[in-house]
Design a protein around this motif. Structure first.
Motif: not given
Length: 224
Positions: A196-224
């Motif tokens: 999850k990421y974004g304001v109120n953690c309301s957005k879901s990470c859907g494009n990261c290879l592994k969810q734990r690599q998703c940045q909590n602030v903007d959803g950026f995938c740290s390792k692709g």
């Protein structure tokens, strides 16, 4: 160079000359709807809004066309340019040609990015007899009072929100109302859960290879 009628004139800080040709007022053609946005560039804690109407530096009289075209105006605050997605701070239903002021202040204790002045004279809608049959954007200044920063509170809007990751706090108490993107909880100390990421953690990470690599602030995938 003065821009006669330009929309930016409504926020130039000049309000001593409220005439059409002063170069410090907005002037538009008569129309069915009139809208002016003041973009604060980010969400702020707003306290009140003051509007200086165009008077041509004359005392209002009942036959003054500008005056009758102002009747029925509203003031909204929104996080977008769509006033219907925001909060209605004031809607004129009581002013007459004899009572509408040249300078009006609406108390508006809300958070938002856009302060919106709006009026309408829709062709299929009936209005009071003293309303001019068109409206316009003949406004000389719109002043917005509140916190100069994104997150502050107190009687003088001078105290920063007490929690580091708080984006919006209650004007009187400082209680956090909205956390900065990536955080949650009453004191905004908790990071979004994995995926999850974004304001109120309301957005879901859907494009990261592994969810734990998703940045909590903007959803950026740290390792692709």
């Amino acid at each position: 160079m003065l821009r006669i009628g330009d929309a930016s004139n409504a926020v130039d800080g000049q309000k001593s000359n409220l005439s059409k040709n002063s170069g410090h007022c907005v002037h538009s053609a008569d129309t069915e709807t009139a809208t002016l946005w003041v973009n604060l560039t980010s969400i702020h804690n707003i306290e009140k809004v003051t509007i200086y109407f165009m008077t041509d530096n004359k005392q209002y009289v009942s036959s003054f066309q500008n005056q009758s075209s102002f009747l029925g105006f509203s003031v909204d605050v929104s996080n977008t340019t769509d006033r219907l997605q925001g909060t209605l701070c004031y809607k004129d239903t009581n002013f007459t040609l004899d009572t509408i002021p040249a300078v009006f202040t609406a108390v508006c204790s809300v958070h938002g990015q856009y302060v919106i002045y709006y009026n309408e004279r829709l062709s299929k809608k009936t209005y009071p007899e003293n309303y001019y049959h068109f409206t316009n954007n003949n406004v000389c200044e719109i002043e917005v009072y509140g916190c100069p920063a994104t997150g502050c509170y107190g009687s003088n809007n001078s105290l920063p929100c007490p929690y580091e990751n708080c984006q919006q706090c209650h004007k009187q108490t400082g209680t956090c109302q909205v956390c900065k993107p990536g955080y949650k909880g009453q004191q905004c100390k908790l990071e979004c859960e994995t995926g999850k990421y974004g304001v109120n953690c309301s957005k879901s990470c859907g494009n990261c290879l592994k969810q734990r690599q998703c940045q909590n602030v903007d959803g950026f995938c740290s390792k692709g």
